[in-house]
Enzyme design. Structure first.
Site, mmCIF file in Angstrom:
data_model
loop_
_atom_site.group_PDB
_atom_site.id
_atom_site.type_symbol
_atom_site.label_atom_id
_atom_site.label_comp_id
_atom_site.label_asym_id
_atom_site.label_seq_id
_atom_site.Cartn_x
_atom_site.Cartn_y
_atom_site.Cartn_z
ATOM 1 N N THR A 194 34.814 0.841 1.005
ATOM 2 C CA THR A 194 34.073 0.330 -0.146
ATOM 3 C C THR A 194 33.515 -1.039 0.220
ATOM 4 O O THR A 194 34.270 -1.921 0.630
ATOM 5 C CB THR A 194 34.967 0.207 -1.399
ATOM 6 O OG1 THR A 194 36.090 -0.627 -1.105
ATOM 7 C CG2 THR A 194 35.437 1.577 -1.854
ATOM 8 N N LEU A 252 38.516 -0.573 -23.154
ATOM 9 C CA LEU A 252 38.426 0.865 -22.938
ATOM 10 C C LEU A 252 39.803 1.454 -22.694
ATOM 11 O O LEU A 252 40.142 2.515 -23.199
ATOM 12 C CB LEU A 252 37.517 1.166 -21.748
ATOM 13 C CG LEU A 252 36.103 0.584 -21.791
ATOM 14 C CD1 LEU A 252 35.343 0.972 -20.523
ATOM 15 C CD2 LEU A 252 35.360 1.045 -23.021
ATOM 16 N N GLU A 282 41.229 4.785 -14.973
ATOM 17 C CA GLU A 282 42.615 4.347 -15.152
ATOM 18 C C GLU A 282 43.579 5.164 -14.284
ATOM 19 O O GLU A 282 44.593 4.638 -13.804
ATOM 20 C CB GLU A 282 43.015 4.428 -16.618
ATOM 21 C CG GLU A 282 42.185 3.571 -17.566
ATOM 22 C CD GLU A 282 42.127 2.098 -17.184
ATOM 23 O OE1 GLU A 282 43.012 1.627 -16.430
ATOM 24 O OE2 GLU A 282 41.186 1.422 -17.634
ATOM 25 N N HIS A 295 40.026 -2.488 -8.636
ATOM 26 C CA HIS A 295 38.592 -2.481 -8.854
ATOM 27 C C HIS A 295 37.882 -2.710 -7.516
ATOM 28 O O HIS A 295 38.444 -3.352 -6.619
ATOM 29 C CB HIS A 295 38.190 -3.574 -9.848
ATOM 30 C CG HIS A 295 38.734 -3.345 -11.222
ATOM 31 N ND1 HIS A 295 39.405 -4.328 -11.940
ATOM 32 C CD2 HIS A 295 38.719 -2.249 -12.024
ATOM 33 C CE1 HIS A 295 39.774 -3.835 -13.117
ATOM 34 N NE2 HIS A 295 39.362 -2.568 -13.195
#
Length: 349
Positions: free
Chosen positions: A270, A201, A243, A252
Site C-alpha cells: 500500500t 460509522l 472494521e 488505515h
C-alpha cells in the site's frame, strides 16, 4: 531493524494518551477506541509489540516457502447483536443477511466493482480466502439464527459510556449496562449494531488491545448492510468490511494516527499516504510522491468508491488468523453444538 522501527512506532502511537471519540467528518473510531483500551490496560503496548513480531515472523516464513500451497477458505462465525432504543434501529434479518453477503463478496474479491480498480493497482488486489457465516448454534449449544435483539433505554448506545475513578466502559458491550454481553470471542466474531452519535460509522477492536468481553466491532444501524436503514453514501455495507479489516489487524492506509508521509501501515504494497481521502475522489490522487490507493477498504471514501484489499494486507490478516485469532478457525459455531461456556468468563463485574 524493521522490527525495531515498528516497536518504536508502536510506542509512540500507543503512548500518546487517551481521549474521547473524535467529532469530525463521518469516520471510523477504531484508533480512538484503541486509546480508550490503553487507559484500562497499559499492558497493551507490550501485547501489540509481541503481536507485531509474530506477524512479521509469519509473513517472512510464508515468503520463504518454496512450494505453492493451495489455500483453504477460512469461514469465520459471526453473531450480530442488535441493540435498539427506537423501532427503526431494530433492523431486519434481511438487512443483516445483506451485510454478511457484502463481507463475503469483498473478502473473496467477488465484488462487481473490482472493474473500477485502476490498472496501477489491479495486480495487487487480493482474494483473501475468508468467508463469514451467521452462527447456527449459540454458546449453550442451542440452535440460533446468529442474531440477538436487545431493547435499551440509552440513546446513542454505540457510544454511551459509564465511568468510575479508573476507567470508562462502553455500555453496548454489557447486558447489565443496557447493551448485550458478548458471546465467547474465541468462538464468535461479535458485531454490535446500534445508534451512534458524533458522525461515527463504527469502530473495532484490533487484536490484543483489551478484554475478550469487548472484542468485535460496533457499527451504526444507519451504515450496516446495503438495504433498509442503510444510508448513502455509506449504504454499501463497506463500513463492516473496513472494521473487519481492523479486527484482523489492519491499520488505515495512512497509518495508525493522523497521517503524514513518515507513517506506516506495516503493509508493503500500500503506497505511503499523507491523510485520509473522503467522498469519491477522481483517480489519480497523489501524496508522498505516489498515487493514493484511496479505493482500498481501509481508507475513508464512500462505499461505492472502495473495492479492494491488497496481497500484503491479505498476508497480514492471514497471519492474524494463524496467531492471535487462531481459535476462530476451529470454531464449530456454524455447524455443530458447542460446549457450554463458563459463565464466569463472561460476567461483567
Amino acid at each position: 531493524m524493521a522490527y525495531l522501527m515498528k516497536k518504536i512506532l508502536l510506542l509512540l502511537v500507543l503512548g500518546v494518551g487517551c481521549f474521547q471519540f473524535t467529532k469530525a467528518q463521518n469516520h471510523c473510531a477504531t484508533m480512538d477506541f484503541y486509546q480508550k483500551c490503553l487507559e484500562k490496560n497499559p499492558q497493551i503496548i507490550e501485547n501489540r509489540q509481541a503481536l507485531e513480531w509474530l506477524t512479521e515472523n509469519y509473513i517472512d516464513n510464508k515468503k520463504k516457502e518454496t512450494t505453492h500451497k493451495i489455500l483453504e477458505t477460512n469461514t469465520l462465525p459471526v453473531v450480530v447483536h442488535v441493540v435498539w432504543q427506537n423501532e427503526i434501529e431494530n433492523i431486519s434479518d434481511e438487512q443483516i443477511w445483506s451485510q454478511i453477503e457484502v463481507l463475503n463478496q469483498d473478502f473473496r474479491r467477488m465484488n462487481a466493482d473490482t472493474i473500477n480498480i485502476p490498472a496501477e493497482f489491479a495486480a495487487l488486489s487480493a482474494d483473501c480466502n475468508i468467508e463469514f457465516c451467521l452462527a447456527t448454534v449459540d454458546p449453550e449449544g442451542k440452535p440460533t439464527d446468529g442474531i440477538t435483539r436487545t431493547q435499551t433505554n440509552f440513546t446513542n448506545i454505540g457510544t454511551a459510556t459509564v465511568s468510575d475513578t479508573l476507567s470508562t466502559t462502553q455500555r453496548i458491550y454489557y447486558t447489565l449496562l443496557g447493551g448485550k454481553s458478548a458471546w465467547n470471542s474465541n468462538q464468535y466474531i461479535n458485531i454490535w449494531v446500534g445508534q451512534m452519535g458524533d458522525n461515527l460509522l463504527g469502530y473495532a477492536s484490533l487484536p490484543e488491545i483489551g478484554s475478550p468481553l469487548e472484542e468485535g466491532m460496533v457499527i451504526s444501524y444507519q451504515f450496516f448492510g446495503n438495504m433498509g436503514t442503510a444510508t448513502a453514501p455509506y449504504n454499501g455495507g463497506r463500513t463492516a468490511t473496513h472494521e473487519m479489516g481492523h479486527f484482523l489487524n489492519l491499520y488505515h492506509v495512512w497509518g495508525p494516527t493522523s497521517g503524514g508521509c513518515s507513517e506506516d501501515d506495516f503493509v508493503p504494497d500500500t503506497p505511503k499516504q499523507s491523510a485520509p481521502n473522503y467522498n469519491c475522489p477522481i483517480y489519480p490522487q497523489t501524496s508522498c510522491g505516489s498515487s493514493d490507493m484511496f479505493m482500498n477498504y481501509m481508507d475513508y471514501v464512500n462505499d461505492d468508491c472502495m473495492n479492494m484489499f491488497t496481497n500484503d494486507q491479505n498476508n497480514r490478516m492471514e497471519a492474524t488468523l494463524n496467531t492471535t485469532r487462531a481459535a476462530l478457525l476451529s470454531s464449530k459455531a456454524c455447524s455443530e453444538p458447542l460446549a457450554i461456556v463458563n459463565s464466569e468468563c463472561f460476567t461483567f463485574i
